[in-house]
Design a protein around this motif. Structure first.
Motif, PDB file in Angstrom:
ATOM      1  N   ALA A  27      25.223  21.653  52.119  1.00  0.00           N
ATOM      2  CA  ALA A  27      25.555  22.606  51.059  1.00  0.00           C
ATOM      3  C   ALA A  27      25.904  24.114  51.555  1.00  0.00           C
ATOM      4  CB  ALA A  27      24.451  22.524  50.392  1.00  0.00           C
ATOM      5  N   GLU A  28      26.491  24.769  50.987  1.00  0.00           N
ATOM      6  CA  GLU A  28      26.666  26.098  51.371  1.00  0.00           C
ATOM      7  C   GLU A  28      27.274  27.020  50.246  1.00  0.00           C
ATOM      8  OE1 GLU A  28      30.474  28.624  53.977  1.00  0.00           O
ATOM      9  OE2 GLU A  28      30.179  26.361  54.070  1.00  0.00           O
ATOM     10  N   LEU A  29      26.519  28.180  50.205  1.00  0.00           N
ATOM     11  CA  LEU A  29      26.794  29.254  49.170  1.00  0.00           C
ATOM     12  C   LEU A  29      27.200  30.532  49.576  1.00  0.00           C
ATOM     13  CD1 LEU A  29      26.525  29.949  46.089  1.00  0.00           C
ATOM     14  CD2 LEU A  29      24.081  30.636  46.772  1.00  0.00           C
ATOM     15  N   ASP A  30      28.358  31.014  49.185  1.00  0.00           N
ATOM     16  CA  ASP A  30      29.274  32.301  49.775  1.00  0.00           C
ATOM     17  C   ASP A  30      29.098  33.322  48.778  1.00  0.00           C
ATOM     18  OD1 ASP A  30      29.592  30.443  51.729  1.00  0.00           O
ATOM     19  OD2 ASP A  30      31.630  30.887  52.095  1.00  0.00           O
ATOM     20  N   TYR A  31      29.289  34.505  49.462  1.00  0.00           N
ATOM     21  CA  TYR A  31      29.512  35.852  48.611  1.00  0.00           C
ATOM     22  C   TYR A  31      30.175  36.751  49.507  1.00  0.00           C
ATOM     23  CZ  TYR A  31      29.238  40.126  46.035  1.00  0.00           C
ATOM     24  OH  TYR A  31      29.474  41.275  45.296  1.00  0.00           O
ATOM     25  N   GLY A  32      31.438  37.582  49.160  1.00  0.00           N
ATOM     26  CA  GLY A  32      32.236  38.350  50.108  1.00  0.00           C
ATOM     27  C   GLY A  32      32.665  39.389  49.127  1.00  0.00           C
ATOM     28  N   ARG A  33      32.925  40.659  49.646  1.00  0.00           N
ATOM     29  CA  ARG A  33      33.508  41.759  49.056  1.00  0.00           C
ATOM     30  C   ARG A  33      34.362  42.682  50.193  1.00  0.00           C
ATOM     31  NH1 ARG A  33      32.337  45.375  44.492  1.00  0.00           N
ATOM     32  NH2 ARG A  33      30.873  43.926  43.864  1.00  0.00           N
ATOM     33  N   LEU A  34      35.470  42.877  49.616  1.00  0.00           N
ATOM     34  CA  LEU A  34      36.404  43.810  50.414  1.00  0.00           C
ATOM     35  C   LEU A  34      36.842  45.128  49.667  1.00  0.00           C
ATOM     36  CD1 LEU A  34      38.203  44.289  53.033  1.00  0.00           C
ATOM     37  CD2 LEU A  34      39.943  42.873  52.239  1.00  0.00           C
ATOM     38  N   LYS A  35      36.256  46.332  50.023  1.00  0.00           N
ATOM     39  CA  LYS A  35      36.710  47.295  49.182  1.00  0.00           C
ATOM     40  C   LYS A  35      38.084  47.650  49.194  1.00  0.00           C
ATOM     41  CE  LYS A  35      33.875  49.890  48.142  1.00  0.00           C
ATOM     42  NZ  LYS A  35      33.064  50.080  47.160  1.00  0.00           N
ATOM     43  N   GLN A  36      38.449  47.918  48.159  1.00  0.00           N
ATOM     44  CA  GLN A  36      40.287  48.098  47.859  1.00  0.00           C
ATOM     45  C   GLN A  36      41.011  47.102  48.105  1.00  0.00           C
ATOM     46  OE1 GLN A  36      40.385  51.717  49.768  1.00  0.00           O
ATOM     47  NE2 GLN A  36      40.379  52.945  47.824  1.00  0.00           N
ATOM     48  N   GLY A  37      40.559  45.880  48.290  1.00  0.00           N
ATOM     49  CA  GLY A  37      41.309  44.555  49.103  1.00  0.00           C
ATOM     50  C   GLY A  37      41.916  43.653  47.878  1.00  0.00           C
ATOM     51  N   ALA A  38      41.697  43.973  46.576  1.00  0.00           N
ATOM     52  CA  ALA A  38      42.111  43.362  45.520  1.00  0.00           C
ATOM     53  C   ALA A  38      43.609  43.442  45.063  1.00  0.00           C
ATOM     54  CB  ALA A  38      41.162  43.062  44.377  1.00  0.00           C
ATOM     55  N   TRP A  39      44.174  42.630  44.324  1.00  0.00           N
ATOM     56  CA  TRP A  39      45.692  42.855  44.169  1.00  0.00           C
ATOM     57  C   TRP A  39      45.742  44.097  43.354  1.00  0.00           C
ATOM     58  CZ3 TRP A  39      50.512  41.954  44.560  1.00  0.00           C
ATOM     59  CH2 TRP A  39      51.155  42.329  43.328  1.00  0.00           C
ATOM     60  N   ASN A  40      44.987  44.709  42.349  1.00  0.00           N
ATOM     61  CA  ASN A  40      45.081  45.738  41.832  1.00  0.00           C
ATOM     62  C   ASN A  40      44.498  47.322  42.155  1.00  0.00           C
ATOM     63  OD1 ASN A  40      42.494  45.661  41.067  1.00  0.00           O
ATOM     64  ND2 ASN A  40      42.699  45.231  38.820  1.00  0.00           N
ATOM     65  N   GLY A  41      44.156  46.994  43.464  1.00  0.00           N
ATOM     66  CA  GLY A  41      43.655  47.986  44.309  1.00  0.00           C
ATOM     67  C   GLY A  41      42.094  48.302  44.200  1.00  0.00           C
ATOM     68  N   GLY A  42      41.588  47.582  43.266  1.00  0.00           N
ATOM     69  CA  GLY A  42      39.997  47.609  43.312  1.00  0.00           C
ATOM     70  C   GLY A  42      39.565  46.528  44.500  1.00  0.00           C
ATOM     71  N   ASP A  43      38.041  46.594  44.322  1.00  0.00           N
ATOM     72  CA  ASP A  43      37.575  45.679  45.244  1.00  0.00           C
ATOM     73  C   ASP A  43      37.720  44.290  45.058  1.00  0.00           C
ATOM     74  OD1 ASP A  43      36.438  47.899  46.140  1.00  0.00           O
ATOM     75  OD2 ASP A  43      34.375  47.782  45.599  1.00  0.00           O
ATOM     76  N   ALA A  44      37.953  43.646  46.120  1.00  0.00           N
ATOM     77  CA  ALA A  44      38.021  42.150  46.108  1.00  0.00           C
ATOM     78  C   ALA A  44      36.835  41.583  46.343  1.00  0.00           C
ATOM     79  CB  ALA A  44      38.968  41.555  46.963  1.00  0.00           C
ATOM     80  N   VAL A  45      36.425  40.524  45.294  1.00  0.00           N
ATOM     81  CA  VAL A  45      35.160  40.088  45.295  1.00  0.00           C
ATOM     82  C   VAL A  45      35.300  38.613  45.192  1.00  0.00           C
ATOM     83  CG1 VAL A  45      32.745  39.764  43.975  1.00  0.00           C
ATOM     84  CG2 VAL A  45      33.916  41.777  44.195  1.00  0.00           C
ATOM     85  N   TRP A  46      34.985  37.615  45.999  1.00  0.00           N
ATOM     86  CA  TRP A  46      34.704  36.202  45.838  1.00  0.00           C
ATOM     87  C   TRP A  46      33.486  35.673  46.246  1.00  0.00           C
ATOM     88  CZ3 TRP A  46      36.283  39.482  49.668  1.00  0.00           C
ATOM     89  CH2 TRP A  46      35.827  38.923  51.204  1.00  0.00           C
TER      90      TRP A  46
END
Length: 490
Positions: free
Chosen positions: A342-361
């Protein structure tokens, strides 16, 4: 010979006793006894002479045997010395080959893939279908012996698919998958340096250690990749820790990039990554890992760009890099013939999303594997895995998800924004949400020998957006694949 003569003499005594006891007859009997004694002495002398004559021959045979034994001992001593001190001392070479057949419904493609050179990483074309070699050299014996280890995946490894040595356009054509120096300081602590896979998740890279053919969504698109850096490993009792300071993932040297075609930036910020594992029982391990650093952002322009020549999103505002934060927890329960993950993930990349905001997955993965003995097929096993990965915020992106610079979609892997939303948007799709992805995988495994494993897999992937590109150029929400694989380990 003495026993034979004495027996003959005793056998004749009764006849003598029954004879007439006259003096002349007694004299004759004494004469016979003396003659027998003389014959016995002669026979004894003959035996002694024969033994003395054969002794030199026996000594010669023993001498020859001793020489042969001494020669064999010298050879054994030399082999022992070479094994512990010679050039091949502490050297091991292991690996596997895993030719794979993959058929994809959405792309209407099918065929074998094996040692074909391709630097496109996809869930249908990841680390399988190649030759894997692990070469390790240990300098000495015991737990304090240093070692150097290199793994090679010429067509499917990190070197060919993901590693870069500068700008993003220089990836590929590198057969090195990992290269690690291990220097023990004690029984519990080792210093490590080189190119190594990340510490995230329960999945491993090697096909001969996997209970499926394809990797899960978290391994391919959420967990970090390879790092070049240095750190240490520490273990004591039920606890084990890994720590490393490295470049940003997939970069073999400090990266530099140009944003908007006008400014050059260098990523001099190191990534800090670590992992902790706690063995609760002999068959249950609970662990977690984290990554903090800065990561390269995509830069793109086209005819619909802003007046300054940029979109102003995907991180192109002021810098080519954004802060990167990732964490996960995972657990492994191992039985005699079963494995549960079992595994649970969380990630964030500042200004890394398609619209210039933060990418969050964020997402999770569950896997169950069971082995048994069957009457018809012998040893076999079955695996069931479910993956969920949400990448909807700000149009998606980040982590291992790379969206097209022109339309914000990854049609091969099923991420990004739907083209219907992109075409109807007045701001180039910057107001569209990214896709949430799921996958269900079932695999059947056979173990004809200790070295050979045969696998068959069916997998259904789907998203809540039309993001899978079909062969006719249209998009749909799902895809199915069938795969078969033979893994031969050596």
């Amino acid at each position: 010979m003495k026993k034979l003569l004495i027996s003959a003499l005793i056998a004749g005594l009764p006849g003598v006793a029954m004879a007439d006891a006259k003096g002349d007859e007694i004299a004759k009997l004494k004469a016979q006894l003396e003659a027998l004694q003389a014959q016995m002495q002669q026979l004894q002398q003959a035996v002694n002479a024969a033994t003395a004559a054969k002794a030199p021959e026996a000594d010669d045979g023993n001498a020859e045997l001793k020489q042969r034994v001494a020669g064999m001992e010298m050879k054994v001593d030399k082999l022992t010395t070479d094994a512990s001190e010679g050039p091949i001392a502490g050297l091991s070479i292991t690996g596997y080959m895993d030719p794979t057949y993959v058929a994809s419904r959405v792309g209407k493609s099918a065929g074998f893939q094996f040692v074909n050179h391709s630097n496109q990483y996809a869930y249908t074309n990841s680390t399988f279908g190649d030759v894997y070699l692990d070469i390790k050299k240990t300098f000495g014996v015991g737990p304090l012996a240093p070692s150097a280890e290199v793994s090679i995946l010429p067509n499917r490894g990190s070197g060919n698919n993901l590693l870069t040595s500068g700008g993003s356009s220089s990836s590929g054509n590198n057969i090195i998958n990992t290269a690690i120096i291990n220097f023990p300081l004690s029984d519990t602590t080792q210093l490590v340096a080189g190119l190594m896979n990340s510490f995230g998740g329960y999945e491993v890279q090697q096909s001969n250690q996997m209970n499926t053919i394809t990797h899960g969504l978290l391994y391919d698109f959420s967990d970090p990749g390879s790092y070049v850096g240095a750190g240490f490993n520490w273990s004591h009792g039920s606890w084990a820790t890994k720590f490393m300071i490295a470049n940003e993932q997939f970069h073999t040297n400090p990266n530099s990039a140009t944003d908007s075609g006008t400014h050059t930036h260098s990523n001099s910020t190191p990534t800090v990554t670590g992992r902790v594992d706690y063995t609760m029982t002999s068959n249950l391990d609970i662990g977690g890992s984290m990554n903090v650093g800065r990561q390269s952002l995509f830069v793109h322009t086209d005819a619909n760009s802003k007046a300054d020549g940029t979109y102003g999103y995907q991180g192109t505002s002021n810098s080519a890099y954004g802060g990167y934060y990732f964490g996960e927890i995972d657990a492994t329960l191992t039985g005699t013939d079963s494995v549960y993950n079992a595994e649970l993930d969380y990630g964030r990349l500042k200004q890394g999303a398609w619209n210039g905001g933060d990418a969050v997955w964020y997402g999770f993965s569950l896997l169950a594997h069971q082995k048994w003995n069957s009457e018809w097929f012998g040893r076999m096993g079955a695996t069931l895995r479910y993956d969920y990965l949400n990448d909807s915020k700000n149009g998606g992106g980040g982590g291992g998800i790379a969206l097209s610079q022109s339309n914000g979609v990854d049609g091969t892997n099923g991420f990004g924004i739907s083209q219907a939303c992109f075409n109807s948007s007045t701001v180039n799709g910057t107001d569209c949400s990214g896709a949430t992805r799921q996958a269900l995988t079932a695999a059947l495994l056979f173990y004809p020998t200790d070295q050979l494993t045969l696998k068959m897999e069916i997998r259904h992937d789907w998203a809540n957006r039309n993001v899978f590109l079909r062969s006719d150029g249209n998009y749909r929400k799902s895809n199915d694949i069938f795969a078969a694989q033979a893994v031969y380990s050596f």
